[in-house]
Design an enzyme around this catalytic site. Structure first.
Site, PDB file in Angstrom:
ATOM      1  N   HIS A  84       0.861  -1.321  -0.175  1.00 34.86           N
ATOM      2  CA  HIS A  84       0.036  -0.084  -0.020  1.00 34.86           C
ATOM      3  C   HIS A  84       0.802   1.208   0.123  1.00 34.86           C
ATOM      4  CE1 HIS A  84      -4.390   1.541   1.136  1.00 34.86           C
ATOM      5  NE2 HIS A  84      -3.549   2.582   0.546  1.00 34.86           N
ATOM      6  N   ASP A 127      -8.032   2.644  -4.874  1.00 33.25           N
ATOM      7  CA  ASP A 127      -7.774   3.216  -3.661  1.00 33.25           C
ATOM      8  C   ASP A 127      -8.065   4.725  -3.525  1.00 33.25           C
ATOM      9  OD1 ASP A 127      -5.688   2.420  -1.260  1.00 33.25           O
ATOM     10  OD2 ASP A 127      -5.475   4.713  -2.002  1.00 33.25           O
ATOM     11  N   ASN A 169      -6.817   9.223   5.925  1.00 35.18           N
ATOM     12  CA  ASN A 169      -7.889   9.014   5.795  1.00 35.18           C
ATOM     13  C   ASN A 169      -7.804   7.470   5.556  1.00 35.18           C
ATOM     14  OD1 ASN A 169     -10.464   8.585   5.149  1.00 35.18           O
ATOM     15  ND2 ASN A 169     -10.341   8.901   2.940  1.00 35.18           N
ATOM     16  N   ASP A 202       0.684   2.687   3.619  1.00 35.78           N
ATOM     17  CA  ASP A 202      -0.150   3.649   3.315  1.00 35.78           C
ATOM     18  C   ASP A 202       0.590   4.942   3.196  1.00 35.78           C
ATOM     19  OD1 ASP A 202      -2.078   5.146   2.079  1.00 35.78           O
ATOM     20  OD2 ASP A 202      -3.619   5.064   3.733  1.00 35.78           O
ATOM     21  N   HIS A 260       2.822  14.191   0.773  1.00 37.14           N
ATOM     22  CA  HIS A 260       2.180  15.428   0.430  1.00 37.14           C
ATOM     23  C   HIS A 260       3.087  16.634   0.522  1.00 37.14           C
ATOM     24  CE1 HIS A 260      -1.772  13.749  -0.581  1.00 37.14           C
ATOM     25  NE2 HIS A 260      -1.728  13.345   0.636  1.00 37.14           N
TER      26      HIS A 260
HETATM   27  O1  DOR Z   1      -4.771   9.659   3.859  1.00 37.05           O
HETATM   28  C1  DOR Z   1      -4.958   8.992   2.667  1.00 37.05           C
HETATM   29  N1  DOR Z   1      -4.087   9.356   1.852  1.00 37.05           N
HETATM   30  N2  DOR Z   1      -5.653   8.001   2.579  1.00 37.05           N
HETATM   31  C2  DOR Z   1      -6.093   7.454   1.359  1.00 37.05           C
HETATM   32  O2  DOR Z   1      -6.848   6.675   1.183  1.00 37.05           O
HETATM   33  C3  DOR Z   1      -5.481   8.113   0.118  1.00 37.05           C
HETATM   34  C4  DOR Z   1      -4.095   8.735   0.428  1.00 37.05           C
HETATM   35  C5  DOR Z   1      -3.396   9.620  -0.424  1.00 37.05           C
HETATM   36  O3  DOR Z   1      -3.370   9.205  -1.638  1.00 37.05           O
HETATM   37  O4  DOR Z   1      -3.024  10.885  -0.270  1.00 37.05           O
END
Ligand code: DOR
Length: 426
Positions: free
Chosen positions: A61, A153, A279, A306, A310
């Site tokens: 992930h 996703d 999320n 995950d 950013h």
């Molecule tokens: O916090 C998250 N960021 N949850 C997700 O499901 C997608 C991900 C993202 O792509 O930044």
């Protein structure tokens, strides 16, 4: 060339091995793993006293952001961060720009990976075109192009009819299907876990029902179609009874969580800390405990990062406008080691969830120390304590609530085929 790793704690969950011993590698392949290997020819010796010697982790992930959002991450930097985190194979999510909903994008990712990646990259393609939940993508052509699984996703396929057809279609093509469980009709506009803190901070909450209802629907469809569904990044205690029920009913499914869901609570966002905006959202102490127990009981069998990079553009802004997500490739291992320290898992059980089970979900042979296998070896100091500085983070983005916090457990060296990476230099 021969490389001999001496006197390490050898842990290979694929073969149930956990003992003090040596590992011999020849021309990038595993030659022997034994209590004591004596060798009288030219060999590169790596001393591994007090260190753990493991096959590389498999993280299913990961968001690599290429193509389209290369200011956050790209295949080179994302996989470098993976290398430093001990992740030697990863599957990347399709919510790129454009999304990976066509063989062209899948091939592009693989081509870029063949030029730039430090570790093995498996692209995951979308279930539906543009992740819109309406029109199913061409699974056969995507698989042929190299897609290892399908997932929308970041978005749950809200229409149950579409999801059921996608599951049958995926079954036909023997493609794993991964579900981001979130009923958007319940979570839309939500920022953090619904409860005390959402009320206190005046932020719209995301109720646990958004996840639970989605999980239950997917399990019911898995029962009806007899197609296994992989439930991504579970965060709440409310889903656990349904996982238990599904096991009792022999419903085909696998479940995943991430280190932040068994480490942090919603308290992290108390000061509107966007680094902890993710999320599904961070939940309560009770949820954290329930997730740990579910890992212990084997109801959740996969741990994934995950990794969601950013940049400050998306994070250093008002909470409501900040993007969801935190990086995780270099915190996956140290945070997961806490499950051993706290007595929830043995080392073998933990690494099963970080190496063997994620490989099973993808339908690949796990990295292992079986003779003749490619060398994918990580050497870990489980006791090393250090501060996670920006300098240590190899990802382009530094968005983690663990930034400048103390971590315990660090990857010291990686042996990948014929290459030795010394990671203790920074
Ligand atoms: O916090 C998250 N960021 N949850 C997700 O499901 C997608 C991900 C993202 O792509 O930044």
């Amino acid at each position: 060339m021969k490389i001999l790793i001496k006197k390490g704690r050898i842990i290979d969950p694929s073969q149930n091995l956990d003992f003090l011993g040596d590992l011999l590698i020849e021309n990038g392949k595993i030659l022997e793993v034994e209590k004591n290997i004596e060798i009288h020819e030219r060999v590169e010796i790596i001393e591994a006293n007090n260190l753990w010697v493991l096959p590389g982790l498999v993280d299913i992930h990961v968001h690599l952001r290429e193509p389209g959002e290369e200011w956050k991450e790209d295949i080179e930097t994302g996989t470098k961060s993976a290398l430093y985190g001990g992740v030697l194979r990863l599957a990347c999510m399709p919510n790129t720009k454009p999304p990976n909903d066509s063989p062209e994008v899948t091939k592009y990712i693989l081509e870029r990976a063949s030029q730039k990646a430090y570790v093995t990259v498996y692209p995951i393609a979308c279930i539906t075109k543009k992740q819109e939940g309406k029109e199913i993508t061409e699974f056969g052509r995507l698989k042929k192009a190299g897609a290892i699984a399908v997932s929308d996703d970041g978005k749950w396929v809200q229409d149950s009819g579409v999801m059921k057809r996608a599951m049958l279609y995926a079954k036909n093509f023997d493609l794993p299907i991964i579900s981001h469980c979130e009923d958007i009709s319940l979570s839309r506009g939500g920022q953090i876990n619904e409860g005390y803190f959402s009320a206190k901070l005046g932020l719209k909450g995301i109720p646990t029902s958004a996840e639970t209802i989605a999980v239950l629907r997917d399990l019911i469809l898995a029962k009806e179609t007899q197609k296994s569904v992989h439930l991504a990044h579970l965060s709440t205690k409310e889903v656990i009874p349904f996982l238990k029920w599904a096991k009792e009913e022999n419903i085909p499914f696998t479940a995943e969580t991430c280190p932040h869901y068994f480490t942090l609570t919603e308290r992290e966002v108390e000061n509107y800390n966007t680094l902890a905006k993710v999320n599904p959202p961070l939940r309560t102490e009770e949820d954290v405990l329930a997730i740990k127990l579910a890992l212990k009981e084997g109801l959740i069998e996969v741990i994934a990062s995950d990794h969601a990079p950013h940049s400050p553009l998306e994070k250093e802004i008002e909470f409501e406008h900040a993007s969801f997500g935190m990086i995780g490739l270099q915190t996956l291992l140290p945070l997961s080691l806490n499950l051993i320290r706290e007595g929830y898992l043995t080392p073998l059980a933990l690494f099963e969830k970080l190496i063997v089970n994620p490989s099973k979900v993808l339908g690949i042979d796990p990295p292992s120390f079986k003779k003749g296998n490619s060398a994918e070896v990580i050497i870990v100091d489980p006791e090393e304590e250090y501060v996670l500085t920006e300098e240590i983070i190899q990802s382009k983005s530094k968005n983690t609530p663990f930034l400048n916090k103390k971590l315990k457990g660090r990857v010291k060296k990686v042996i990948l085929k014929e290459k030795i990476f010394d990671l203790s230099l920074i």
